[in-house]
Design an enzyme around this catalytic site. Sequence first.
Site, PDB file in Angstrom:
ATOM      1  N   CYS A  73      23.349   5.303  27.456  1.00 17.97           N
ATOM      2  CA  CYS A  73      24.703   4.474  26.975  1.00 17.97           C
ATOM      3  C   CYS A  73      25.864   5.781  27.007  1.00 17.97           C
ATOM      4  O   CYS A  73      26.966   5.157  27.449  1.00 17.97           O
ATOM      5  CB  CYS A  73      24.488   4.091  25.746  1.00 17.97           C
ATOM      6  N   HIS A 110      24.423   4.895  19.572  1.00 12.57           N
ATOM      7  CA  HIS A 110      24.769   4.345  20.708  1.00 12.57           C
ATOM      8  C   HIS A 110      26.340   4.330  20.844  1.00 12.57           C
ATOM      9  O   HIS A 110      26.822   4.415  19.914  1.00 12.57           O
ATOM     10  CB  HIS A 110      24.032   2.956  20.524  1.00 12.57           C
ATOM     11  N   ASP A 124      29.248  -4.034  26.918  1.00 13.60           N
ATOM     12  CA  ASP A 124      28.284  -2.835  27.177  1.00 13.60           C
ATOM     13  C   ASP A 124      27.430  -2.646  28.250  1.00 13.60           C
ATOM     14  O   ASP A 124      26.526  -3.846  28.451  1.00 13.60           O
ATOM     15  CB  ASP A 124      27.385  -3.015  25.702  1.00 13.60           C
TER      16      ASP A 124
END
Length: 264
Positions: A73, A110, A124
């Site tokens: 991420c 995250h 995302d």
Amino acid sequence: MADADADDSFVDDYLARIGAARPAAADLAGLKALQRAHLGTVPFENLSIHLGETIDLNTLPDKIIGRRRGGFCYELNGAFAQLLTALGYRVSRHSARVWSGKRYGPPFDHLALRVQLDEPWLVDVGFGRFAHHPLRLDHRRPQPDAAGTFLVMDADTGDGFGDLDVLMGGERQYRLDPRPYALEDFAPTCWWQSTSPASHFTRSLTCSMVTADGGRVTLSGDKLIVTAPTGRRDERLLVGDEAVLAAYRERFDVVLDRVPRVTR
């Protein structure tokens, strides 16, 4: 002019990497196309951890563009934020606490993105299996997506921060902090995730990407998993290093000189 030329070169190289056209404007249509293109060309992977490679948040585009790799991420959303910003989008980086099945993880667990258009959107490209397109952050109704149905809810925390819970198919995914952060704020947790024996990233091996038909292909160690858009899964074990290296190359366009292995 030198800075503008550098920005243009960076954008052109990044767009070529993900096979996307330059948007005519920094609008929702362009954002949707860029997110879907990124998910279908840049894998979610933690191979660096098991290849002994340093993860440097200061050199993100080089890994994705120059080395044609993916990342997790902090790398994927970190680099994508740079591309979107260079294209004129208003982007902020946000901490999210991932749901483990029992509780939410720690802050900065995250990194996710907010893109402000006429409305705020959650973007995302670094969570593995997740939405293929942006999600409205100010909607409290179900949002259909090619990956499933998503719901953004006000978190019942009682602390007044305005956290948001993001659900997929009725299952919690993560709790989003609405406050923006700098990329360097994520560096300590990125280091922990990539080095601690308690991190699931150091204890597992994955490389996963959305397929052209909207399904997903995943290579976990020597297990190749192809999931159709209908949810049907085909799993098979690959025999030998050459077969594993070929799968990385042919399925993800990732060229390695050796097979990564979990050693912890």
